[in-house]
Design an enzyme around this catalytic site. Structure first.
Site, PDB file in Angstrom:
ATOM      1  N   HIS A   1      -4.472 -31.166 -35.593  1.00  0.00           N
ATOM      2  CA  HIS A   1      -4.259 -30.876 -34.244  1.00  0.00           C
ATOM      3  C   HIS A   1      -3.947 -29.586 -34.322  1.00  0.00           C
ATOM      4  CE1 HIS A   1      -2.519 -32.046 -30.196  1.00  0.00           C
ATOM      5  NE2 HIS A   1      -2.659 -30.871 -30.353  1.00  0.00           N
TER       6      HIS A   1
ATOM      7  N   HIS B   1      -4.203 -25.736 -31.958  1.00  0.00           N
ATOM      8  CA  HIS B   1      -4.655 -24.840 -30.731  1.00  0.00           C
ATOM      9  C   HIS B   1      -4.967 -23.447 -31.365  1.00  0.00           C
ATOM     10  CE1 HIS B   1      -3.655 -27.755 -27.629  1.00  0.00           C
ATOM     11  NE2 HIS B   1      -2.744 -27.942 -28.534  1.00  0.00           N
TER      12      HIS B   1
ATOM     13  N   LYS C   1     -10.861 -35.408 -26.773  1.00  0.00           N
ATOM     14  CA  LYS C   1      -9.332 -35.323 -26.581  1.00  0.00           C
ATOM     15  C   LYS C   1      -9.137 -35.780 -25.044  1.00  0.00           C
ATOM     16  CE  LYS C   1      -5.210 -33.992 -26.507  1.00  0.00           C
ATOM     17  NZ  LYS C   1      -4.458 -33.107 -27.425  1.00  0.00           N
TER      18      LYS C   1
ATOM     19  N   HIS D   1      -3.337 -37.162 -25.889  1.00  0.00           N
ATOM     20  CA  HIS D   1      -1.924 -36.648 -25.407  1.00  0.00           C
ATOM     21  C   HIS D   1      -1.322 -37.807 -24.535  1.00  0.00           C
ATOM     22  CE1 HIS D   1       0.674 -33.315 -24.375  1.00  0.00           C
ATOM     23  NE2 HIS D   1       0.973 -34.252 -23.440  1.00  0.00           N
TER      24      HIS D   1
ATOM     25  N   HIS E   1       0.758 -36.045 -31.779  1.00  0.00           N
ATOM     26  CA  HIS E   1       2.019 -35.440 -31.621  1.00  0.00           C
ATOM     27  C   HIS E   1       3.108 -36.460 -30.952  1.00  0.00           C
ATOM     28  CE1 HIS E   1       0.637 -34.668 -27.439  1.00  0.00           C
ATOM     29  NE2 HIS E   1      -0.118 -33.464 -28.038  1.00  0.00           N
TER      30      HIS E   1
ATOM     31  N   ASP F   1      -0.079 -29.134 -34.164  1.00  0.00           N
ATOM     32  CA  ASP F   1      -0.125 -28.663 -32.600  1.00  0.00           C
ATOM     33  C   ASP F   1       0.434 -27.454 -32.516  1.00  0.00           C
ATOM     34  OD1 ASP F   1      -0.284 -29.040 -29.927  1.00  0.00           O
ATOM     35  OD2 ASP F   1       1.391 -30.022 -29.461  1.00  0.00           O
TER      36      ASP F   1
HETATM   37  O1  DOR Z   1       3.256 -27.911 -26.259  1.00  0.00           O
HETATM   38  C1  DOR Z   1       2.017 -27.881 -26.030  1.00  0.00           C
HETATM   39  N1  DOR Z   1       1.306 -26.748 -26.126  1.00  0.00           N
HETATM   40  N2  DOR Z   1       1.563 -29.309 -25.910  1.00  0.00           N
HETATM   41  C2  DOR Z   1       0.213 -29.308 -25.621  1.00  0.00           C
HETATM   42  O2  DOR Z   1       0.017 -30.509 -25.283  1.00  0.00           O
HETATM   43  C3  DOR Z   1      -0.534 -28.187 -25.356  1.00  0.00           C
HETATM   44  C4  DOR Z   1      -0.168 -27.170 -26.069  1.00  0.00           C
HETATM   45  C5  DOR Z   1      -0.792 -25.923 -25.470  1.00  0.00           C
HETATM   46  O3  DOR Z   1      -1.954 -25.558 -25.575  1.00  0.00           O
HETATM   47  O4  DOR Z   1      -0.055 -24.921 -25.436  1.00  0.00           O
HETATM   48 ZN    ZN Z   2      -1.676 -29.776 -28.696  1.00  0.00          ZN
END
Ligand code: DOR
Ligand code: ZN
Length: 346
Positions: free
Chosen positions: A14, A16, A100, A137, A175, A248
């Site tokens: 997971h 970003h 997702k 999520h 998460h 995450d």
């Molecule tokens: O803390 C987070 N940041 N939780 C999420 O679900 C998305 C993520 C983000 O894209 O910044």
């Molecule tokens: Zn995330």
């Protein structure tokens, strides 16, 4: 005492990576230690179609520095208009490894997510048929539900009914932050997994609020009480194949975190493996770090584990990890785990 630890190279289930300048800056932080990662699709606009996922994968590969290897495992962002045939085609071509689900309004860039679960039923049924994983999520967004209860309520009101209505659907609870999340994952023998982040093994909600508000500890789902952190630690270090690492890691430049309404997300890509070694050592479970970071995730996604290895070495002095990663959009602060990290990764 163990001073070195060799593991199969880990994957991040997971992650970003964003786009543009931030992608360029943060990608090497993951690729340095991880072979593959499940890439979150919550860009602006989101990655909804197979064509958009292919284009995003190309941008990620173009941002990878020469000499580094990395395999992005792409996902599609589920909307109420997602076309089941497009999902099938993206899966059949090998491009997409998961879809997702963001409940609309749950977190960063989730406005195009799902409000009415009946509208996504045909996609979920198709996914069950073709064996494509739904990454969830797991938080309700109802204004009358306290933010610290949103995960537990989601499990009862949404996740369990959706799973029961869609036999065979493979689901990853992303998460997880609560003992209820741990217990629900443990209540099912196959087809349900749960990712756990590095930071939720380290901080509880006090870390965010005591002694001043700390924006770099704020993420969603928000860290909960200490008893929940301990439940997550027990699950992660148990070796149980249903639990695996999804960092995450969610970069936001400092200007967007250190402000009146700061974004959610902890950026942990840089030092995740060192922090995890510290946590697993504290729990006398260094021998189970490989299962959590390198074996359980591939097994869930039916992929082979990586064949090469990383070596973690414990130093007498704390390792100096960078405090910030610079990008052309501004600096991104690296998660500070509250303790010195002595484990270095090669
Ligand atoms: O803390 C987070 N940041 N939780 C999420 O679900 C998305 C993520 C983000 O894209 O910044
Ligand atoms: Zn995330």
């Amino acid at each position: 005492m163990t001073n070195t630890l060799t593991l199969r190279r880990p994957d991040d289930w997971h992650l970003h990576l964003r786009d543009g300048a931030v992608l360029q800056a943060v990608l090497p932080e993951t690729a340095r230690h991880f072979a593959r990662a499940i890439i979150m699709p919550n860009l602006v606009p989101p990655v909804v179609t197979g064509a958009q996922a292919a284009a995003y994968r190309d941008r990620i590969m173009a941002a990878l520095p020469d000499g580094m290897t990395f395999e992005p495992l792409m996902t599609l962002y589920l909307t109420e208009d997602t076309d089941p045939d497009d999902v099938s085609a993206a899966h059949a071509s090998g491009l997409v490894k998961a879809v997702k689900l963001y409940p609309a309004g749950a977190t960063t860039n989730s406005a195009s997510g799902v409000r009415d679960f009946d509208k996504v039923r045909p996609v979920l049924e198709r996914m069950a048929e073709i064996g494509l994983t739904l990454c969830v999520h797991g938080e309700v967004t109802d204004a009358d539900i306290d933010i610290f209860d949103r995960e537990a309520v989601f499990i009862d009101r949404v996740l369990d009914p959706v799973r029961r209505a869609t036999p065979g659907l493979r689901v990853v609870m992303e998460h997880i932050t609560t003992s209820q999340g741990v217990e629900y994952a443990k209540s099912v023998d196959s087809g349900l997994g749960a990712t756990i982040t590095t930071h939720h093994l380290v901080i509880n909600r006090n870390h965010i609020l005591v002694g001043g508000i700390r924006p770099h500890y704020y993420c969603l789902p928000v860290a909960k009480r200490e008893e929940h952190r301990l439940a997550l630690r027990a699950a992660a270090t148990s070796g149980d194949a249903r639990f695996f690492l999804g960092t995450d890691s969610a970069p936001h430049v400092d200007a967007l975190k250190e402000t009146g309404c700061g974004c959610a997300g902890c950026f942990t890509a840089t030092n995740t493996m060192g922090i995890l070694a510290h946590v697993f050592e504290e729990e006398n479970a260094l021998d189970r770090l490989e299962a959590f970071a390198s074996l359980n995730g591939p097994a869930f996604y039916d992929l082979p584990p990586n064949t090469d290895v990383i070596t973690l070495t414990k130093n007498d002095h704390p390792v100096v990890y960078p405090e910030k990663i610079d990008s052309d959009d501004g600096p991104v602060t690296v998660f500070d785990p509250t303790f010195p990290v002595h484990w270095d990764v090669r």
